[in-house]
Design a protein around this motif. Sequence first.
Motif, mmCIF file in Angstrom:
data_model
loop_
_atom_site.group_PDB
_atom_site.id
_atom_site.type_symbol
_atom_site.label_atom_id
_atom_site.label_comp_id
_atom_site.label_asym_id
_atom_site.label_seq_id
_atom_site.Cartn_x
_atom_site.Cartn_y
_atom_site.Cartn_z
ATOM 1 N N CYS A 52 46.988 -2.834 73.854
ATOM 2 C CA CYS A 52 46.955 -3.567 75.124
ATOM 3 C C CYS A 52 46.150 -4.861 75.021
ATOM 4 O O CYS A 52 46.182 -5.684 75.932
ATOM 5 N N ARG A 53 45.427 -5.031 73.926
ATOM 6 C CA ARG A 53 44.637 -6.253 73.743
ATOM 7 C C ARG A 53 45.559 -7.436 73.473
ATOM 8 O O ARG A 53 46.683 -7.277 73.014
ATOM 9 N N SER A 54 45.054 -8.615 73.724
ATOM 10 C CA SER A 54 45.877 -9.813 73.518
ATOM 11 C C SER A 54 46.135 -10.037 72.029
ATOM 12 O O SER A 54 45.373 -9.581 71.169
ATOM 13 N N ASP A 55 47.192 -10.775 71.752
ATOM 14 C CA ASP A 55 47.521 -11.107 70.368
ATOM 15 C C ASP A 55 46.380 -11.896 69.729
ATOM 16 O O ASP A 55 46.017 -11.657 68.585
ATOM 17 N N ALA A 56 45.807 -12.835 70.494
ATOM 18 C CA ALA A 56 44.712 -13.658 69.974
ATOM 19 C C ALA A 56 43.499 -12.799 69.633
ATOM 20 O O ALA A 56 42.839 -13.022 68.608
#
Length: 71
Positions: A52-56
């Motif tokens: 669920c964390r951002s790609d960045a």
Amino acid sequence: MNASPILLQKKYARVVSLFAEKKQLTLEEALDFFYHSFVYQLVSEGCADMHCRSDAYLAEELVLEYNAKEE
């Protein structure tokens, strides 16, 4: 929570691309490192909802792991 395998594959592609760009690696080198990384292990197992964390965020975690292994 488990993520859709198709969505995870697309996320992996985006994260690896960002990671390769940040570390000036080829996509092959970045992909090889990714699939042997602790970050991949956590994401693929659904630990702490890492998917669920951002790609960045995930790309930066890979950079940190890569830098730690270089030392």
